[in-house]
Motif scaffolding. Sequence first.
Motif, PDB file in Angstrom:
ATOM      1  N   ARG A 163      17.747  20.653  11.828  1.00 35.72           N
ATOM      2  CA  ARG A 163      17.543  20.863  10.387  1.00 35.72           C
ATOM      3  C   ARG A 163      17.942  19.620   9.592  1.00 35.72           C
ATOM      4  O   ARG A 163      17.194  19.157   8.719  1.00 35.72           O
ATOM      5  CB  ARG A 163      18.387  22.053   9.936  1.00 35.72           C
ATOM      6  N   ASP A 164      19.107  19.056   9.892  1.00 32.95           N
ATOM      7  CA  ASP A 164      19.631  17.947   9.099  1.00 32.95           C
ATOM      8  C   ASP A 164      18.818  16.666   9.278  1.00 32.95           C
ATOM      9  O   ASP A 164      18.842  15.792   8.400  1.00 32.95           O
ATOM     10  CB  ASP A 164      21.089  17.677   9.468  1.00 32.95           C
ATOM     11  N   SER A 165      18.100  16.553  10.381  1.00 34.51           N
ATOM     12  CA  SER A 165      17.282  15.358  10.600  1.00 34.51           C
ATOM     13  C   SER A 165      15.879  15.508  10.021  1.00 34.51           C
ATOM     14  O   SER A 165      15.100  14.550  10.056  1.00 34.51           O
ATOM     15  CB  SER A 165      17.204  15.038  12.095  1.00 34.51           C
ATOM     16  N   GLY A 166      15.558  16.697   9.504  1.00 35.72           N
ATOM     17  CA  GLY A 166      14.287  16.860   8.804  1.00 35.72           C
ATOM     18  C   GLY A 166      13.191  17.542   9.583  1.00 35.72           C
ATOM     19  O   GLY A 166      12.039  17.574   9.129  1.00 35.72           O
ATOM     20  N   PHE A 167      13.510  18.105  10.756  1.00 37.84           N
ATOM     21  CA  PHE A 167      12.516  18.853  11.522  1.00 37.84           C
ATOM     22  C   PHE A 167      12.640  20.338  11.205  1.00 37.84           C
ATOM     23  O   PHE A 167      13.719  20.827  10.856  1.00 37.84           O
ATOM     24  CB  PHE A 167      12.693  18.613  13.021  1.00 37.84           C
TER      25      PHE A 167
ATOM     26  N   LEU B 139      17.768  30.803  14.003  1.00 37.09           N
ATOM     27  CA  LEU B 139      16.684  29.984  13.454  1.00 37.09           C
ATOM     28  C   LEU B 139      16.515  30.221  11.960  1.00 37.09           C
ATOM     29  O   LEU B 139      16.412  29.272  11.174  1.00 37.09           O
ATOM     30  CB  LEU B 139      15.380  30.286  14.185  1.00 37.09           C
ATOM     31  N   SER B 140      16.497  31.488  11.559  1.00 39.44           N
ATOM     32  CA  SER B 140      16.279  31.831  10.154  1.00 39.44           C
ATOM     33  C   SER B 140      17.359  31.250   9.254  1.00 39.44           C
ATOM     34  O   SER B 140      17.077  30.809   8.135  1.00 39.44           O
ATOM     35  CB  SER B 140      16.224  33.351   9.987  1.00 39.44           C
ATOM     36  N   ALA B 141      18.585  31.235   9.754  1.00 41.68           N
ATOM     37  CA  ALA B 141      19.695  30.712   8.965  1.00 41.68           C
ATOM     38  C   ALA B 141      19.531  29.225   8.669  1.00 41.68           C
ATOM     39  O   ALA B 141      20.129  28.703   7.721  1.00 41.68           O
ATOM     40  CB  ALA B 141      21.013  30.952   9.694  1.00 41.68           C
ATOM     41  N   ARG B 142      18.696  28.560   9.452  1.00 47.00           N
ATOM     42  CA  ARG B 142      18.513  27.114   9.298  1.00 47.00           C
ATOM     43  C   ARG B 142      17.094  26.756   8.871  1.00 47.00           C
ATOM     44  O   ARG B 142      16.754  25.567   8.792  1.00 47.00           O
ATOM     45  CB  ARG B 142      18.854  26.408  10.610  1.00 47.00           C
ATOM     46  N   GLY B 143      16.249  27.725   8.644  1.00 47.34           N
ATOM     47  CA  GLY B 143      14.872  27.448   8.255  1.00 47.34           C
ATOM     48  C   GLY B 143      14.040  26.839   9.361  1.00 47.34           C
ATOM     49  O   GLY B 143      13.148  26.026   9.098  1.00 47.34           O
ATOM     50  N   LEU B 144      14.306  27.258  10.612  1.00 44.76           N
ATOM     51  CA  LEU B 144      13.626  26.681  11.768  1.00 44.76           C
ATOM     52  C   LEU B 144      12.742  27.716  12.457  1.00 44.76           C
ATOM     53  O   LEU B 144      12.889  28.919  12.252  1.00 44.76           O
ATOM     54  CB  LEU B 144      14.652  26.153  12.775  1.00 44.76           C
TER      55      LEU B 144
ATOM     56  N   ILE C  46      19.633   8.774  15.636  1.00 46.91           N
ATOM     57  CA  ILE C  46      18.355   8.388  16.237  1.00 46.91           C
ATOM     58  C   ILE C  46      17.247   9.326  15.755  1.00 46.91           C
ATOM     59  O   ILE C  46      16.144   8.891  15.403  1.00 46.91           O
ATOM     60  CB  ILE C  46      18.462   8.398  17.773  1.00 46.91           C
ATOM     61  N   ALA C  47      17.550  10.626  15.734  1.00 44.73           N
ATOM     62  CA  ALA C  47      16.557  11.598  15.276  1.00 44.73           C
ATOM     63  C   ALA C  47      16.167  11.350  13.825  1.00 44.73           C
ATOM     64  O   ALA C  47      14.988  11.460  13.453  1.00 44.73           O
ATOM     65  CB  ALA C  47      17.096  13.014  15.448  1.00 44.73           C
ATOM     66  N   LYS C  48      17.143  11.002  13.002  1.00 43.68           N
ATOM     67  CA  LYS C  48      16.836  10.714  11.591  1.00 43.68           C
ATOM     68  C   LYS C  48      15.927   9.497  11.469  1.00 43.68           C
ATOM     69  O   LYS C  48      14.981   9.489  10.671  1.00 43.68           O
ATOM     70  CB  LYS C  48      18.128  10.500  10.814  1.00 43.68           C
TER      71      LYS C  48
END
Length: 290
Positions: free
Chosen positions: A33-37, A59-64, A277-279
């Motif tokens: 989530r924090d890296s924008g995916f 997943l729902s708690a993080r919008g994933l 790296i992910a960011k």
Amino acid sequence: MMMKLATAPDAWGVWYADDPRQTPWERYLDEVRDSGFTATETGPWGYLPTDPARLTDALSARGLSICGSALVHLLAPTDAMQSLRPRLEQTCGLLKAVGAEWVVLMDDSDLPPPGKDRALSAENWRTMIANVTEAARYVTEEHGLSFVFHPHVGSGVETEAEVVRLLDETPAELVGLCFDFGHHAYTGADAVSFMKRYADRIPYYHFKNVDPVLLEKIHRENIDFITGFQSGVMCELDKGMVDFRTVVDFLRSRDYGGYVVYEQDMYPCPPDKPLPIAKRNREALKALGL
């Protein structure tokens, strides 16, 4: 049509369901989530929760969301389906429960014993093809999900010739390709050229890049692929030999609307390493309009 973007636990150095060197699953989802995916593969069975309600809540708690799941299994043994079918059943059940579509199958890969070649014998190849076809039929016809096969360095399907042979010998309506640019380029083949030739069989992509300097050293010194991966040969998306601008332009020209899954093989790695790296890779994908 817009391409759908996702990542996978592999990009955080996760290869196993449980390993103290890996990022814990809760932290992984936070960092996705924090890296924008907004979507992820499940990774190895048991890394993320396998209870649908628990996974859905996380997943729902993080919008994933989940895009699919990869299974690694020895496919050449004649009795491979006896152990693979239950794994496919549990995976398909979880994917359907969370609204995901893709089952990604890989041949198990490890360093061959001393004196033994990686390549399969003619008999083992025929058995593998039969097992891949049966697995694909089971996933698509019994569960209504989509099936792709993932060639992998060090496995029974590694070289471009082996990938082509697999495509030639499996039904196009059942077996698609999960095309991993990094693994294809690692073998010395032209991944972008192959992708353009066989795009009709590729409904699912793993975006991964390769450091050409390290790759040349690996090939020159005959370094095994596990040591090669650990050397950092799989690099950030905008720093390697695969030109992803050309890739994305080509996919857009075909109105491709499927998944692009960002990965970067780097098991094992310190838990603090993957997020920055992910960011950066997410920014590289944004620069490509994804």
